[in-house]
Design a protein around this motif. Structure first.
Motif, PDB file in Angstrom:
ATOM      1  N   PHE A  21       0.823  -1.109  -0.019  1.00 12.64           N
ATOM      2  CA  PHE A  21      -0.083  -0.051  -0.180  1.00 12.64           C
ATOM      3  C   PHE A  21       0.872   1.226  -0.003  1.00 12.64           C
ATOM      4  O   PHE A  21       0.533   2.030  -0.681  1.00 12.64           O
ATOM      5  CB  PHE A  21      -0.930  -0.111   1.225  1.00 12.64           C
ATOM      6  CG  PHE A  21      -1.975  -1.199   1.158  1.00 12.64           C
ATOM      7  CD1 PHE A  21      -3.114  -0.938   0.220  1.00 12.64           C
ATOM      8  CD2 PHE A  21      -1.598  -2.147   1.685  1.00 12.64           C
ATOM      9  CE1 PHE A  21      -4.095  -1.959   0.379  1.00 12.64           C
ATOM     10  CE2 PHE A  21      -2.762  -3.289   1.697  1.00 12.64           C
ATOM     11  CZ  PHE A  21      -3.781  -3.159   0.914  1.00 12.64           C
ATOM     12  N   PHE A  22       1.773   1.127   0.891  1.00  9.68           N
ATOM     13  CA  PHE A  22       2.944   2.192   0.720  1.00  9.68           C
ATOM     14  C   PHE A  22       3.331   2.604  -0.559  1.00  9.68           C
ATOM     15  O   PHE A  22       3.660   3.715  -1.034  1.00  9.68           O
ATOM     16  CB  PHE A  22       3.935   2.217   1.764  1.00  9.68           C
ATOM     17  CG  PHE A  22       5.288   2.997   1.798  1.00  9.68           C
ATOM     18  CD1 PHE A  22       4.788   4.359   2.249  1.00  9.68           C
ATOM     19  CD2 PHE A  22       6.187   2.799   1.163  1.00  9.68           C
ATOM     20  CE1 PHE A  22       5.986   5.301   2.062  1.00  9.68           C
ATOM     21  CE2 PHE A  22       7.278   3.568   0.924  1.00  9.68           C
ATOM     22  CZ  PHE A  22       6.941   4.911   1.426  1.00  9.68           C
ATOM     23  N   TRP A  23       3.835   1.390  -0.994  1.00 11.97           N
ATOM     24  CA  TRP A  23       4.751   1.783  -2.543  1.00 11.97           C
ATOM     25  C   TRP A  23       3.735   2.069  -3.581  1.00 11.97           C
ATOM     26  O   TRP A  23       4.198   2.753  -4.555  1.00 11.97           O
ATOM     27  CB  TRP A  23       5.373   0.292  -2.875  1.00 11.97           C
ATOM     28  CG  TRP A  23       6.764   0.500  -2.030  1.00 11.97           C
ATOM     29  CD1 TRP A  23       7.024  -0.612  -1.010  1.00 11.97           C
ATOM     30  CD2 TRP A  23       7.749   1.285  -1.996  1.00 11.97           C
ATOM     31  NE1 TRP A  23       8.149  -0.422  -0.356  1.00 11.97           N
ATOM     32  CE2 TRP A  23       8.638   0.686  -0.946  1.00 11.97           C
ATOM     33  CE3 TRP A  23       8.039   2.418  -2.451  1.00 11.97           C
ATOM     34  CZ2 TRP A  23       9.902   1.486  -0.607  1.00 11.97           C
ATOM     35  CZ3 TRP A  23       9.267   3.171  -2.342  1.00 11.97           C
ATOM     36  CH2 TRP A  23      10.130   2.767  -1.264  1.00 11.97           C
ATOM     37  N   ALA A  24       2.302   1.615  -3.643  1.00 13.04           N
ATOM     38  CA  ALA A  24       1.595   1.981  -4.429  1.00 13.04           C
ATOM     39  C   ALA A  24       1.230   3.473  -4.302  1.00 13.04           C
ATOM     40  O   ALA A  24       1.228   4.053  -5.337  1.00 13.04           O
ATOM     41  CB  ALA A  24       0.330   1.073  -4.151  1.00 13.04           C
ATOM     42  N   HIS A  25       1.078   3.860  -3.160  1.00 11.90           N
ATOM     43  CA  HIS A  25       0.745   5.449  -2.928  1.00 11.90           C
ATOM     44  C   HIS A  25       2.129   6.214  -3.657  1.00 11.90           C
ATOM     45  O   HIS A  25       1.768   7.208  -4.305  1.00 11.90           O
ATOM     46  CB  HIS A  25       0.580   5.814  -1.667  1.00 11.90           C
ATOM     47  CG  HIS A  25       0.491   7.195  -1.465  1.00 11.90           C
ATOM     48  ND1 HIS A  25      -0.570   7.765  -1.750  1.00 11.90           N
ATOM     49  CD2 HIS A  25       1.545   7.910  -0.912  1.00 11.90           C
ATOM     50  CE1 HIS A  25      -0.332   8.898  -1.264  1.00 11.90           C
ATOM     51  NE2 HIS A  25       1.049   9.420  -0.845  1.00 11.90           N
ATOM     52  N   GLN A  26       3.142   5.758  -3.310  1.00 12.00           N
ATOM     53  CA  GLN A  26       4.408   6.424  -3.770  1.00 12.00           C
ATOM     54  C   GLN A  26       4.490   6.503  -5.432  1.00 12.00           C
ATOM     55  O   GLN A  26       4.911   7.439  -6.004  1.00 12.00           O
ATOM     56  CB  GLN A  26       5.685   5.929  -3.229  1.00 12.00           C
ATOM     57  CG  GLN A  26       6.059   5.828  -1.795  1.00 12.00           C
ATOM     58  CD  GLN A  26       5.738   7.499  -1.178  1.00 12.00           C
ATOM     59  OE1 GLN A  26       6.385   8.216  -2.007  1.00 12.00           O
ATOM     60  NE2 GLN A  26       5.162   7.560  -0.214  1.00 12.00           N
ATOM     61  N   MET A  27       4.439   5.440  -5.969  1.00 18.22           N
ATOM     62  CA  MET A  27       4.334   5.210  -7.231  1.00 18.22           C
ATOM     63  C   MET A  27       3.194   5.852  -8.031  1.00 18.22           C
ATOM     64  O   MET A  27       3.408   6.560  -9.107  1.00 18.22           O
ATOM     65  CB  MET A  27       4.238   3.813  -7.781  1.00 18.22           C
ATOM     66  CG  MET A  27       5.405   3.033  -7.274  1.00 18.22           C
ATOM     67  SD  MET A  27       5.591   1.277  -7.794  1.00 18.22           S
ATOM     68  CE  MET A  27       5.710   1.486  -9.823  1.00 18.22           C
ATOM     69  N   LYS A  28       2.147   6.386  -7.303  1.00 18.04           N
ATOM     70  CA  LYS A  28       0.898   7.033  -7.766  1.00 18.04           C
ATOM     71  C   LYS A  28       1.447   8.510  -7.781  1.00 18.04           C
ATOM     72  O   LYS A  28       1.337   9.324  -8.708  1.00 18.04           O
ATOM     73  CB  LYS A  28      -0.427   6.836  -7.158  1.00 18.04           C
ATOM     74  CG  LYS A  28      -1.736   7.491  -7.673  1.00 18.04           C
ATOM     75  CD  LYS A  28      -3.015   7.396  -7.121  1.00 18.04           C
ATOM     76  CE  LYS A  28      -3.694   8.481  -8.011  1.00 18.04           C
ATOM     77  NZ  LYS A  28      -5.352   8.121  -7.318  1.00 18.04           N
ATOM     78  N   ARG A  29       2.139   9.007  -6.744  1.00 20.09           N
ATOM     79  CA  ARG A  29       2.439  10.156  -6.379  1.00 20.09           C
ATOM     80  C   ARG A  29       3.616  10.529  -7.519  1.00 20.09           C
ATOM     81  O   ARG A  29       3.450  11.697  -8.041  1.00 20.09           O
ATOM     82  CB  ARG A  29       3.277  10.260  -5.111  1.00 20.09           C
ATOM     83  CG  ARG A  29       3.429  11.662  -4.648  1.00 20.09           C
ATOM     84  CD  ARG A  29       4.053  11.638  -3.021  1.00 20.09           C
ATOM     85  NE  ARG A  29       5.233  10.840  -3.089  1.00 20.09           N
ATOM     86  CZ  ARG A  29       6.559  11.167  -3.425  1.00 20.09           C
ATOM     87  NH1 ARG A  29       6.643  12.394  -3.959  1.00 20.09           N
ATOM     88  NH2 ARG A  29       7.421  10.321  -3.209  1.00 20.09           N
ATOM     89  N   LEU A  30       4.198   9.637  -7.906  1.00 21.03           N
ATOM     90  CA  LEU A  30       5.382   9.875  -8.827  1.00 21.03           C
ATOM     91  C   LEU A  30       5.068   9.729 -10.331  1.00 21.03           C
ATOM     92  O   LEU A  30       5.561  10.160 -11.100  1.00 21.03           O
ATOM     93  CB  LEU A  30       6.649   8.684  -8.647  1.00 21.03           C
ATOM     94  CG  LEU A  30       7.191   8.935  -7.412  1.00 21.03           C
ATOM     95  CD1 LEU A  30       8.167   7.963  -6.927  1.00 21.03           C
ATOM     96  CD2 LEU A  30       8.092  10.357  -7.152  1.00 21.03           C
ATOM     97  N   GLY A  31       3.411   9.432 -10.370  1.00 22.47           N
ATOM     98  CA  GLY A  31       3.167   9.330 -11.814  1.00 22.47           C
ATOM     99  C   GLY A  31       3.554   8.075 -12.798  1.00 22.47           C
ATOM    100  O   GLY A  31       3.268   8.336 -13.728  1.00 22.47           O
ATOM    101  N   VAL A  32       3.800   7.146 -12.088  1.00 24.11           N
ATOM    102  CA  VAL A  32       4.055   5.781 -12.833  1.00 24.11           C
ATOM    103  C   VAL A  32       3.280   4.691 -12.428  1.00 24.11           C
ATOM    104  O   VAL A  32       3.290   3.570 -13.036  1.00 24.11           O
ATOM    105  CB  VAL A  32       5.378   5.387 -12.596  1.00 24.11           C
ATOM    106  CG1 VAL A  32       6.494   6.448 -13.022  1.00 24.11           C
ATOM    107  CG2 VAL A  32       5.705   5.454 -11.107  1.00 24.11           C
ATOM    108  N   ALA A  33       1.879   5.266 -11.619  1.00 23.55           N
ATOM    109  CA  ALA A  33       0.958   4.088 -11.508  1.00 23.55           C
ATOM    110  C   ALA A  33      -0.100   4.826 -11.432  1.00 23.55           C
ATOM    111  O   ALA A  33      -0.250   6.123 -10.896  1.00 23.55           O
ATOM    112  CB  ALA A  33       1.268   3.332 -10.199  1.00 23.55           C
TER     113      ALA A  33
END
Length: 89
Positions: A21-33
């Protein structure tokens, strides 16, 4: 999730445990998910949207740029330095 980046690929996210969940949020924040896809109530349209997002040229470009930044990091050396700082007298 982060294993897709060294392959210069964006991904659809399906969070399933712990730090996902943490990494999913980080990747969305970075625009790659894009938005997460629930495994409890898997919906065809949401899965289709996640795949479409991952296949966009701009998403792939962001993933490639992020991969290049990550490749220049030395996580092990950074971790060792931080641990040494914590244990200094």
């Amino acid at each position: 999730a982060a294993t897709a980046l060294p392959r210069r690929r964006a991904i659809g996210r399906i969070a399933f445990a712990g730090d996902q969940f943490f990494w999913a949020h980080q990747m969305k924040r970075l625009g790659v998910a894009g938005d997460s896809v629930s495994t409890r109530k898997l919906e065809r349209d949401k899965l289709k949207q996640a795949i479409s997002f991952a296949q966009r040229a701009e998403t792939m470009q962001r993933a490639s740029a992020l991969e290049k930044r990550i490749a220049q990091e030395n996580g092990t050396a950074t971790a060792v330095t931080q641990i040494e700082i914590l244990f200094r007298p």
